[in-house]
Design a protein around this motif. Structure first.
Motif, PDB file in Angstrom:
ATOM      1  N   ALA A 210       0.797  -1.106   0.026  1.00 39.59           N
ATOM      2  CA  ALA A 210      -0.126   0.210   0.207  1.00 39.59           C
ATOM      3  C   ALA A 210       0.819   1.272   0.047  1.00 39.59           C
ATOM      4  O   ALA A 210       0.640   2.337  -0.790  1.00 39.59           O
ATOM      5  CB  ALA A 210      -1.010  -0.024   1.079  1.00 39.59           C
ATOM      6  N   LYS A 211       2.053   1.368   0.949  1.00 40.92           N
ATOM      7  CA  LYS A 211       2.680   2.441   0.881  1.00 40.92           C
ATOM      8  C   LYS A 211       4.241   2.124   0.827  1.00 40.92           C
ATOM      9  O   LYS A 211       4.634   1.072   1.247  1.00 40.92           O
ATOM     10  CB  LYS A 211       2.419   3.233   2.191  1.00 40.92           C
ATOM     11  N   VAL A 212       4.841   3.203   0.370  1.00 49.22           N
ATOM     12  CA  VAL A 212       6.453   2.635   0.058  1.00 49.22           C
ATOM     13  C   VAL A 212       7.141   3.981   0.736  1.00 49.22           C
ATOM     14  O   VAL A 212       6.558   5.189   0.806  1.00 49.22           O
ATOM     15  CB  VAL A 212       6.785   2.602  -1.432  1.00 49.22           C
ATOM     16  N   THR A 213       8.385   3.745   1.047  1.00 48.49           N
ATOM     17  CA  THR A 213       9.181   4.680   1.834  1.00 48.49           C
ATOM     18  C   THR A 213       9.530   5.757   0.947  1.00 48.49           C
ATOM     19  O   THR A 213       9.987   5.341  -0.273  1.00 48.49           O
ATOM     20  CB  THR A 213      10.470   3.953   2.762  1.00 48.49           C
ATOM     21  N   PRO A 214       9.529   7.021   1.239  1.00 49.38           N
ATOM     22  CA  PRO A 214      10.422   7.985   0.354  1.00 49.38           C
ATOM     23  C   PRO A 214      11.615   7.678   0.017  1.00 49.38           C
ATOM     24  O   PRO A 214      12.458   6.898   0.643  1.00 49.38           O
ATOM     25  CB  PRO A 214      10.154   9.304   1.142  1.00 49.38           C
ATOM     26  N   TYR A 331      21.920  -1.561  -7.801  1.00 52.20           N
ATOM     27  CA  TYR A 331      20.821  -1.466  -8.152  1.00 52.20           C
ATOM     28  C   TYR A 331      19.796  -1.305  -6.654  1.00 52.20           C
ATOM     29  O   TYR A 331      20.254  -2.277  -5.697  1.00 52.20           O
ATOM     30  CB  TYR A 331      20.120  -2.420  -8.784  1.00 52.20           C
ATOM     31  N   TYR A 332      19.061  -0.526  -6.396  1.00 55.25           N
ATOM     32  CA  TYR A 332      18.431  -0.239  -5.066  1.00 55.25           C
ATOM     33  C   TYR A 332      16.847  -0.543  -5.512  1.00 55.25           C
ATOM     34  O   TYR A 332      16.445   0.156  -6.527  1.00 55.25           O
ATOM     35  CB  TYR A 332      18.740   1.246  -4.533  1.00 55.25           C
ATOM     36  N   TYR A 333      16.182  -1.242  -4.616  1.00 60.64           N
ATOM     37  CA  TYR A 333      14.940  -1.478  -4.721  1.00 60.64           C
ATOM     38  C   TYR A 333      14.124  -1.203  -3.475  1.00 60.64           C
ATOM     39  O   TYR A 333      14.791  -1.004  -2.482  1.00 60.64           O
ATOM     40  CB  TYR A 333      14.673  -2.755  -4.810  1.00 60.64           C
ATOM     41  N   ASP A 334      12.891  -0.479  -3.942  1.00 64.18           N
ATOM     42  CA  ASP A 334      11.904  -0.101  -2.657  1.00 64.18           C
ATOM     43  C   ASP A 334      11.077  -1.399  -2.370  1.00 64.18           C
ATOM     44  O   ASP A 334      11.364  -2.611  -2.568  1.00 64.18           O
ATOM     45  CB  ASP A 334      10.843   0.862  -3.265  1.00 64.18           C
ATOM     46  N   GLU A 335      10.119  -1.310  -1.348  1.00 64.86           N
ATOM     47  CA  GLU A 335       9.481  -2.440  -0.922  1.00 64.86           C
ATOM     48  C   GLU A 335       8.756  -3.269  -1.626  1.00 64.86           C
ATOM     49  O   GLU A 335       8.510  -4.304  -1.599  1.00 64.86           O
ATOM     50  CB  GLU A 335       8.479  -1.763   0.321  1.00 64.86           C
ATOM     51  N   ARG A 336       8.542  -2.424  -2.893  1.00 67.76           N
ATOM     52  CA  ARG A 336       7.773  -3.199  -3.814  1.00 67.76           C
ATOM     53  C   ARG A 336       8.738  -4.301  -4.621  1.00 67.76           C
ATOM     54  O   ARG A 336       8.345  -5.228  -5.575  1.00 67.76           O
ATOM     55  CB  ARG A 336       6.862  -2.498  -4.937  1.00 67.76           C
ATOM     56  N   GLY A 337       9.867  -4.061  -4.592  1.00 69.70           N
ATOM     57  CA  GLY A 337      10.951  -4.870  -5.403  1.00 69.70           C
ATOM     58  C   GLY A 337      11.346  -3.942  -6.639  1.00 69.70           C
ATOM     59  O   GLY A 337      12.093  -4.552  -7.648  1.00 69.70           O
ATOM     60  N   LYS A 338      10.631  -2.727  -6.723  1.00 71.05           N
ATOM     61  CA  LYS A 338      11.000  -2.019  -7.979  1.00 71.05           C
ATOM     62  C   LYS A 338      12.443  -1.091  -7.925  1.00 71.05           C
ATOM     63  O   LYS A 338      12.470  -0.628  -6.750  1.00 71.05           O
ATOM     64  CB  LYS A 338       9.846  -0.868  -8.163  1.00 71.05           C
ATOM     65  N   CYS A 339      13.088  -1.188  -9.066  1.00 74.99           N
ATOM     66  CA  CYS A 339      14.422  -0.303  -8.767  1.00 74.99           C
ATOM     67  C   CYS A 339      14.143   1.127  -8.830  1.00 74.99           C
ATOM     68  O   CYS A 339      13.562   1.739  -9.632  1.00 74.99           O
ATOM     69  CB  CYS A 339      15.256  -0.756 -10.002  1.00 74.99           C
ATOM     70  N   ILE A 340      14.932   1.740  -7.947  1.00 76.04           N
ATOM     71  CA  ILE A 340      14.515   3.347  -7.454  1.00 76.04           C
ATOM     72  C   ILE A 340      15.678   3.706  -7.783  1.00 76.04           C
ATOM     73  O   ILE A 340      15.906   5.169  -8.050  1.00 76.04           O
ATOM     74  CB  ILE A 340      14.035   3.556  -6.095  1.00 76.04           C
ATOM     75  N   GLU A 341      16.896   3.250  -7.840  1.00 76.86           N
ATOM     76  CA  GLU A 341      18.390   3.830  -8.292  1.00 76.86           C
ATOM     77  C   GLU A 341      19.280   3.158  -8.908  1.00 76.86           C
ATOM     78  O   GLU A 341      19.205   1.799  -8.556  1.00 76.86           O
ATOM     79  CB  GLU A 341      18.760   4.308  -6.884  1.00 76.86           C
ATOM     80  N   VAL A 342      20.025   3.486  -9.940  1.00 76.77           N
ATOM     81  CA  VAL A 342      20.891   2.739 -10.607  1.00 76.77           C
ATOM     82  C   VAL A 342      22.081   3.624 -10.523  1.00 76.77           C
ATOM     83  O   VAL A 342      22.248   4.777 -10.694  1.00 76.77           O
ATOM     84  CB  VAL A 342      20.595   2.706 -12.017  1.00 76.77           C
TER      85      VAL A 342
END
Length: 374
Positions: A210-214, A331-342
């Motif tokens: 539902a919610k991901v960290t900034p 590669y850095y991932y958010d709680e969803r497993g989506k890459c947020i930084e390369v």
């Protein structure tokens, strides 16, 4: 007249029964002879593995599962598995072997004065189970030995048991059965197949949350978790009771021999499920992989970091070295497993897709090692 016909019929049935039993006995002896021949060939092949200028074809898995209970009770549980294999080709378009076939496995286990040794023999061509041997011993010197012989369809054809060094009948001990040894053999073979023949699920799906960290807060969390993991690994490597799995694969698919080293670091999380019972779940928090071709200068290294008490990938790193050139990817991932930084200077960037596939594959191997029958 009727009595004479009945006697003839009974006599015919008896002859047929005896003939069938004779054929069955001959077939059994032929099968046992074949198994003994295959066993001798496997032992000779293992003795020659890596000799006479030929590349070794084997894999070793070391599982360290030490547990501190109290100052008076420490469990140092160590399992060492050795897999020996042949190479063969399944893709006719290739001019080199691209698959591996395991023909022999050994297991050595020890914990607090108890030891166990196993051998598992597979048909080198068909990959079916033929024979298992197990010897278990307690610190008091009590021993049990079993030998189970199987046909090409997994059916038991013969068994031999020893307790305390003396021959005994089946059912006189409860250490194992033909079925339990068969199940273990199949589980070990499945681990081998998943590792060596790359039976990998090539799909990844982002987790629903539902919610991901900034991003800034998430990046800070990942870096902190990485630092903590590295500190734990340093302590683990010096500990007398480590919690890790080490896999070394020596292979030659094409070109020079290749060595692959995998290291899994994990936490044993204990939960009280009943007043007098606890359950232990093992969570891998860090995996490193190292692939290098001998005498070729190719060297690849990777890291996978997981969130505590879960197998959610939160960071991955890979580094490739070839002909003096080095390329890196972070590669850095958010709680969803989506890459947020390369972070990479390379042109080829897949936003962590291949790393997520590899991490999923390795966690599957990790779970299978601890879920296998004992």
């Amino acid at each position: 007249m009727e009595g004479t016909e009945i006697k003839k019929t009974l006599w015919t049935m008896l002859v047929m029964l005896l003939f069938g039993m004779t054929l069955q006995a001959q077939n059994k002896e032929a099968q046992l002879k074949h198994i003994r021949e295959m066993y001798a060939q496997a032992k000779e092949q293992i003795a020659q593995n890596g000799k006479n200028g030929r590349a070794p074809l084997d894999m070793k898995i070391l599982i360290n599962d030490g547990t501190y209970i109290s100052d008076d009770f420490v469990v140092n549980d160590v399992t060492e598995l050795h897999f020996y294999f042949n190479k063969y080709r399944i893709n006719s378009d290739l001019d080199y072997p691209d698959a591996s076939s395991c023909y022999f496995i050994t297991e050595q286990w020890g914990a607090n004065g108890h030891t166990r040794y196993r051998e598992i023999l597979f048909d080198a061509n068909e990959g079916v189970l033929l024979f298992t041997y197990m010897k278990a011993e307690t610190h008091a010197g009590f021993t049990v030995e079993t030998r189970y012989y199987y046909d090409g369809e997994g059916n038991l054809i013969d068994q031999k048991h020893k307790v305390g060094g003396h021959d005994t009948e089946p059912g006189t001990h409860s250490w194992n059965t033909a079925d339990s040894e068969k199940n273990l053999a199949e589980a070990c073979l499945k681990i081998f197949e998943d590792l060596m023949n790359h039976q990998t699920d090539l799909t990844v799906k982002d987790r629903e949350i539902a919610k991901v960290t900034p991003k800034a807060e998430r990046m800070k969390y990942i870096r902190s978790t990485y630092s903590q993991a590295k500190e734990k690994i340093a302590k683990n490597d010096k500990s007398e009771l480590p919690l890790d799995v080490q896999i070394v694969i020596r292979d030659q698919t094409w070109g020079p021999p290749e060595t692959t080293e995998l290291k899994f670091y994990f936490d044993a999380v204990t939960d009280q499920v009943e007043p007098d019972a606890v359950s232990v779940d093992n969570y891998c928090y860090f995996i490193s992989e190292h692939h290098h071709h001998n005498n070729m200068g190719t060297d690849n290294y990777g890291e996978y970091l997981f969130a505590p008490k879960s197998h959610d990938l939160i960071f991955s790193y890979s580094c490739g070295k070839e002909e003096g050139e080095t390329r890196e990817w972070r590669y850095y991932y958010d709680e969803r497993g989506k890459c947020i930084e390369v972070k990479s200077e390379a042109e080829e960037v897949d936003y962590g897709f291949s790393d997520k596939i590899n991490a999923k594959h390795y966690i599957k191997i990790f779970k299978a090692l601890f879920d296998r029958p004992m």
